[in-house]
Design a protein around this motif. Structure first.
Motif, PDB file in Angstrom:
ATOM      1  N   THR A 151       0.833  -1.198   0.000  1.00  0.00           N
ATOM      2  CA  THR A 151       0.000   0.000   0.000  1.00  0.00           C
ATOM      3  C   THR A 151       0.874   1.257   0.000  1.00  0.00           C
ATOM      4  O   THR A 151       1.843   1.339   0.743  1.00  0.00           O
ATOM      5  CB  THR A 151      -0.925   0.003   1.231  1.00  0.00           C
ATOM      6  N   GLY A 152       0.525   2.185  -0.859  1.00  0.00           N
ATOM      7  CA  GLY A 152       1.278   3.431  -0.933  1.00  0.00           C
ATOM      8  C   GLY A 152       2.361   3.437  -1.994  1.00  0.00           C
ATOM      9  O   GLY A 152       2.890   4.492  -2.345  1.00  0.00           O
ATOM     10  N   ARG A 153       2.700   2.260  -2.512  1.00  0.00           N
ATOM     11  CA  ARG A 153       3.741   2.229  -3.550  1.00  0.00           C
ATOM     12  C   ARG A 153       3.282   2.933  -4.824  1.00  0.00           C
ATOM     13  O   ARG A 153       2.115   2.853  -5.191  1.00  0.00           O
ATOM     14  CB  ARG A 153       4.062   0.784  -3.934  1.00  0.00           C
ATOM     15  N   GLU A 166     -11.195   4.692  -9.910  1.00  0.00           N
ATOM     16  CA  GLU A 166     -12.178   5.660 -10.413  1.00  0.00           C
ATOM     17  C   GLU A 166     -12.997   5.069 -11.556  1.00  0.00           C
ATOM     18  O   GLU A 166     -14.216   5.210 -11.616  1.00  0.00           O
ATOM     19  CB  GLU A 166     -11.463   6.916 -10.915  1.00  0.00           C
ATOM     20  N   ARG A 167     -12.290   4.406 -12.472  1.00  0.00           N
ATOM     21  CA  ARG A 167     -13.010   3.806 -13.604  1.00  0.00           C
ATOM     22  C   ARG A 167     -13.925   2.681 -13.129  1.00  0.00           C
ATOM     23  O   ARG A 167     -15.050   2.529 -13.609  1.00  0.00           O
ATOM     24  CB  ARG A 167     -12.016   3.275 -14.635  1.00  0.00           C
ATOM     25  N   ALA A 192     -10.958  -0.618 -16.802  1.00  0.00           N
ATOM     26  CA  ALA A 192     -10.524  -0.375 -15.424  1.00  0.00           C
ATOM     27  C   ALA A 192      -9.458  -1.352 -14.948  1.00  0.00           C
ATOM     28  O   ALA A 192      -8.968  -1.217 -13.831  1.00  0.00           O
ATOM     29  CB  ALA A 192     -11.725  -0.438 -14.490  1.00  0.00           C
ATOM     30  N   LEU A 193      -9.110  -2.336 -15.756  1.00  0.00           N
ATOM     31  CA  LEU A 193      -8.081  -3.282 -15.326  1.00  0.00           C
ATOM     32  C   LEU A 193      -6.974  -3.350 -16.366  1.00  0.00           C
ATOM     33  O   LEU A 193      -7.242  -3.517 -17.559  1.00  0.00           O
ATOM     34  CB  LEU A 193      -8.659  -4.681 -15.104  1.00  0.00           C
ATOM     35  N   SER A 194      -5.745  -3.196 -15.896  1.00  0.00           N
ATOM     36  CA  SER A 194      -4.603  -3.310 -16.804  1.00  0.00           C
ATOM     37  C   SER A 194      -3.560  -4.231 -16.198  1.00  0.00           C
ATOM     38  O   SER A 194      -3.565  -4.506 -14.997  1.00  0.00           O
ATOM     39  CB  SER A 194      -4.002  -1.932 -17.094  1.00  0.00           C
ATOM     40  N   ILE A 202      -5.520   0.970  -7.647  1.00  0.00           N
ATOM     41  CA  ILE A 202      -4.718   2.176  -7.876  1.00  0.00           C
ATOM     42  C   ILE A 202      -5.607   3.415  -7.810  1.00  0.00           C
ATOM     43  O   ILE A 202      -6.665   3.470  -8.446  1.00  0.00           O
ATOM     44  CB  ILE A 202      -4.048   2.128  -9.271  1.00  0.00           C
ATOM     45  N   ARG A 203      -5.176   4.372  -7.016  1.00  0.00           N
ATOM     46  CA  ARG A 203      -5.819   5.688  -7.050  1.00  0.00           C
ATOM     47  C   ARG A 203      -4.711   6.734  -6.984  1.00  0.00           C
ATOM     48  O   ARG A 203      -3.777   6.590  -6.212  1.00  0.00           O
ATOM     49  CB  ARG A 203      -6.815   5.853  -5.888  1.00  0.00           C
TER      50      ARG A 203
END
Lengths: 409, 409
Positions: free
Chosen positions: B43-45, B60-61, B297-299, B391-392
């Motif tokens: 988390t945070g990376r 978001e997506r 939304a997924l990569s 991811i945000r």
């Protein structure tokens, strides 16, 4: 010889014990049996009582396949370092080592970590390890195992060297040669430069060269896997001679796949072969003439859930079981799997949970019937599965965890 | 409202607590965070520091996609019962329910068991459940959840009925109709007979009819998914009218996929749609015009490990990450994945751990660079993965376990 093993899972605190490596796999196996897990309730069931889809391992065939390749390597004085990507299970690696394998091959560091933690301490990561975090993991692993890593770029050598030197570890490296697959690896004429870089890099020790090309690649001059294996060996041995003449101490010449190993072991100067699929074989190796249906040791058990037409059955195994990563037409096959008699039913279409099976005339399974199938490409079928059920004399003898399933980092 | 949840893993004894369902997902999430597992360290990376291959979810997506389909269903007064096969994660199911979804859809009982244990108690197994062991599991599940199961054969009805009656449970059943995909389901003219069998079966309650055909099937009379969705709805509503006239109390008419739901919700009489892929979308839905690249939304995050030629890069993600269960040419696509800008790099060849990427002129990533790709078929990519990184604002906010990965029994 003593060895360090750390059990560290989410559920348990770490504990450290000193044991000889040969004890560790036994310890692993008995630990799993004590856990009262699935395999306790499933052991002894007949095939008809196994829930589906399930992957079944024919133990007799598995043992025969392991022995066949062990003998082939031993008779030619070549080390067999099997690629575990096919089975990903500690129990099968253990059997391969007991039959004479000299270490194992993996593709990814995270696979190496699983097998090293279980006490297998001679591991070749036959893949270009790239990235500082991965290099640091390799260095950590190299402190507890004889770790050999593939390199094919200056970046890879530099990152591994920095991590190894910083950790006070030695990582053995082999330079990957592109022998025709055009995937990773340097052209033979670039090998000397990379070998010299590896020799000069602190923390690294040049161990040799390796290649992979299999039996089907653009530009193959033969369709006979044994001929291709010989050619692969001759190409690599000729390069080795040139490198040695240039003063580069190549120790290991590592080549070969399941179809090509029988040719590769015949070439003087080849020191190691790395077949993987041979433990199970599959429709692809059988189509290529390397195995027969009677040797395929892994089958998929599925239930007929629908009979939409007289010549069609739908089974509860689709691409989440068979995978289907290989386009059948490109490897000379029809469909995605075939009934284990080789003729009654062909999986001609798949969705994730549906296999649409074309039935041969006269074969009319009922809804609820269980059928067994051979997959096209066994490695990816196994990677979709959490466990393999070991069958002997028609019933479940054991359930093996696919311990390195999904390990791709 | 109180509810029963049983945590039963290999590592822990079972414990039983009484909690309202809405608390259960929160409890699950906080329990995982307390375990000091991987997501705490990650988390945070920033994305550049994530080890590869990894699956990244653009939060978001994801939220926008969930809202888009929730709105579409709500505006037309149709229940959205999303298929969780796409994401297989409790956290996303929870978000779908909070956005208004009425229950979830799964393909297999073992998936239903995962979600029921986490407190989601309105589940449709849109698959013909066959076999006595499975029927008994369904009956057990039906005692703690509102469980709806697909039926399309007399055998299926009989097995479920016996198990439900014996367990004192009620299993709701929907008769599957083949609306053109020619996979499972009965022809419309056979529906009445099967409905009557279900109505007469002890332990079962006929709930309605359902179908799946998606937007690409042999015999499709349009290439417009919305037109196909309308046709699917009209076909099923016409059948419903005939069945009701024959005295069969059809409550639910459940149809629709990600591409066809927008047409399906417009047909009066359709009560439910079951899209799955819409939470992420992928190259297939984008190629079909249902989504845009900007909505996916997924990569897949991968590292360049080799540069074999000026126009080629090899990445550390192959068919163990992208899957490749869909033959690109058959769905109008080229290659197995594309860089997330939609143009710079095309995954044109794969092995299990190698993706060979064709680079556009002017794009020359270095060894060690990390690239993001959209997969062709997101559902099977997710099924190969143990976790999704959320991811945000360019960094990892959370790691979600793919809780129902590999559940196919």
């Amino acid at each position: 010889m003593k060895s360090l093993v750390v059990w560290h899972t989410r559920e348990r605190c770490a504990c450290i014990v000193m044991l000889p490596p040969s004890w560790l796999l036994c310890a692993y196996e008995s630990r799993r049996k004590q856990e009262g897990s699935l395999e306790m309730s499933i052991t002894g069931r007949s095939i008809a009582d196994i829930d589906t889809p399930a992957l079944l391992v024919n133990e007799e065939r598995l043992e025969a396949n392991i022995q066949r390749y062990a003998n082939m390597a031993a008779q030619n004085g070549v080390r067999l370092r099997p690629h575990i990507k096919t089975h990903k299970t500690l129990e099968i690696a253990s059997r391969q080592l007991r039959a004479g394998a000299g270490g194992i091959t993996v593709a990814k560091l995270s696979e190496a970590e699983v097998f090293s933690a279980a006490g297998i301490r001679d591991i070749f990561v036959a893949y270009p390890v790239i990235g500082r975090e991965k290099a640091e993991r390799a260095a950590r692993l190299a402190r507890e195992s004889h770790l050999i890593v593939g390199v094919e770029s200056a970046v890879g050598i530099q990152q591994l060297s920095e991590a190894a030197a910083s950790a006070g570890a030695t990582i053995f490296v082999r330079v990957e040669i592109d022998s025709g697959l055009k995937r990773t690896g340097v052209a033979p004429e670039k090998a000397e430069e990379l070998c010299r870089q590896a020799m000069a890099a602190p923390g690294l020790e040049l161990d040799g060269i390796f290649t992979f090309r299999g039996a089907s690649f653009a530009g193959a001059t033969s369709s006979d896997p044994q001929v291709l294996g010989r050619q692969e060996g001759e190409l690599m041995v000729a390069l080795t001679t040139r490198l040695r003449e240039a003063g580069i101490p190549i120790k290991e010449v590592s080549i070969g796949s399941t179809p090509t190993s029988s040719g590769a072991v015949l070439v003087p100067g080849v020191t190691e072969v790395r077949p993987g699929t041979y433990v199970f074989f599959d429709r692809m190796t059988t189509g290529a003439g390397t195995s027969t249906y009677a040797e395929i040791a892994l089958s998929i058990l599925a239930t007929v859930v629908s009979r939409p037409a007289p010549d069609l059955a739908v089974i509860d195994a689709g691409s989440k079981t068979f995978c289907g990563d290989v386009i059948p037409e490109k490897v000379g096959l029809e469909g995605y799997g075939i009934t284990t008699d080789g003729k009654s039913g062909l999986v001609e279409r798949m969705n994730e949970e549906h296999g649409i099976v074309r039935l041969a005339p006269g074969f009319s399974p009922q809804i609820g019937d269980k059928l067994t199938f051979f997959p096209n490409h066994v490695c990816t079928s196994v990677n979709l599965s959490d466990e393999l059920l070991v069958i002997r004399d028609g019933s479940v003898k054991d359930a093996w965890s696919v311990a390195a399933r999904g390990r791709r980092q």
